[in-house]
Design a protein around this motif. Structure first.
Motif, short mmCIF file in Angstrom:
data_model
loop_
_atom_site.label_atom_id
_atom_site.label_comp_id
_atom_site.label_asym_id
_atom_site.label_seq_id
_atom_site.Cartn_x
_atom_site.Cartn_y
_atom_site.Cartn_z
N SER A 178 7.17 1.33 9.22
CA SER A 178 7.45 2.22 8.10
C SER A 178 7.69 3.63 8.63
N ASP A 179 8.96 4.05 8.65
CA ASP A 179 9.27 5.40 9.14
C ASP A 179 9.75 6.33 8.04
N THR B 32 0.81 -1.22 0.00
CA THR B 32 0.00 0.00 0.00
C THR B 32 0.85 1.27 0.00
N TYR B 33 0.26 2.30 -0.58
CA TYR B 33 0.82 3.65 -0.50
C TYR B 33 -0.28 4.64 -0.87
N ASP C 222 4.18 1.84 2.38
CA ASP C 222 5.38 2.63 2.09
C ASP C 222 5.26 4.05 2.64
N HIS C 223 5.00 4.13 3.96
CA HIS C 223 4.94 5.42 4.67
C HIS C 223 3.88 6.34 4.06
N GLY D 214 10.12 3.62 -1.69
CA GLY D 214 9.86 3.36 -3.10
C GLY D 214 9.26 1.98 -3.31
N ILE D 215 8.60 1.80 -4.43
CA ILE D 215 7.82 0.58 -4.64
C ILE D 215 8.68 -0.67 -4.70
#
Length: 205
Positions: A69-70, A14-15, A44-45, A74-75
């Motif tokens: 996730s901090d 997810t993003y 991804d943050h 990138g994918i």
């Protein structure tokens, strides 16, 4: 956490998918299978409410694991860390803006791979929804006369028959054998595109 590895891991990538991720998760939770599976979320943050939505689901479903996730990686790197966290014999990919239609998707895919050890992965056709035109199209468009069709790596590479990672179920042992340098590529999905050209099979929906 259960120390016994599940039969299958669902890798949810997810993003910024706040508009779609509920439908994605619901389509996993509706799966009917006679084996255990986990849901590994590689976010991804995201900067929207995607993390909060996923965390709300996690409170009700203990088989959901959310990877820390901090920062945005990138994918390609996000896929890399997601694959590394999966514990199942098989890995099904679902991107956060997609969803599955059939509750038998996972059971059908695993049954096929168990019956066909010569296949690195399997996939099926998918419907693409164009939001603006409100139209639907089927990919790949050709018909499969039997219940499945086998393809070699050359055919998959030439015709890009897969088209979408959310239709794929892989053997995790083969993912682990990938050269991790592939994920260092600076061209988006190069690493995963190369893996996708391994021999596989398309299942008739």
């Amino acid at each position: 956490m259960n120390t016994v590895p599940p039969k299958l891991s669902v890798l949810l990538v997810t993003y910024n998918h706040e508009q779609y991720v509920r439908e994605a998760i619901d389509s996993v939770l509706m799966q009917k299978a006679n084996f255990d599976f986990e849901i590994v979320v590689a976010d991804d943050h995201s900067q929207d409410s995607t993390p909060a939505i996923i965390e709300a689901y996690q409170t009700e479903n203990h088989n959901i694991r959310i990877l820390p996730s901090d920062r945005n990686v990138g994918i390609t790197r996000n896929y890399q860390r997601g694959f590394a966290a999966c514990r199942g014999e098989y890995v099904a990919v679902l991107e956060g803006d997609d969803f599955w239609l059939s509750p038998a998707k996972l059971a059908t895919s695993v049954a096929f791979l168990e019956q066909h050890p010569e296949c690195a992965f399997c996939f099926h056709r998918y419907l693409r929804h164009e939001v603006v035109s409100k139209s639907f199209s089927l990919h790949p468009a050709f018909e499969i006369e039997a219940n499945f069709a086998l393809f070699n790596s050359a055919q998959l590479a030439r015709d890009n028959l897969v088209g979408n990672f959310s239709v794929c179920v892989y053997r995790r042992e083969l993912i682990e054998k990938l050269d991790q340098a592939l994920f260092e590529a600076n061209t988006g999905l190069d690493a995963l595109d190369r893996f996708r050209t391994g021999g596989g099979a398309a299942l008739r929906p």
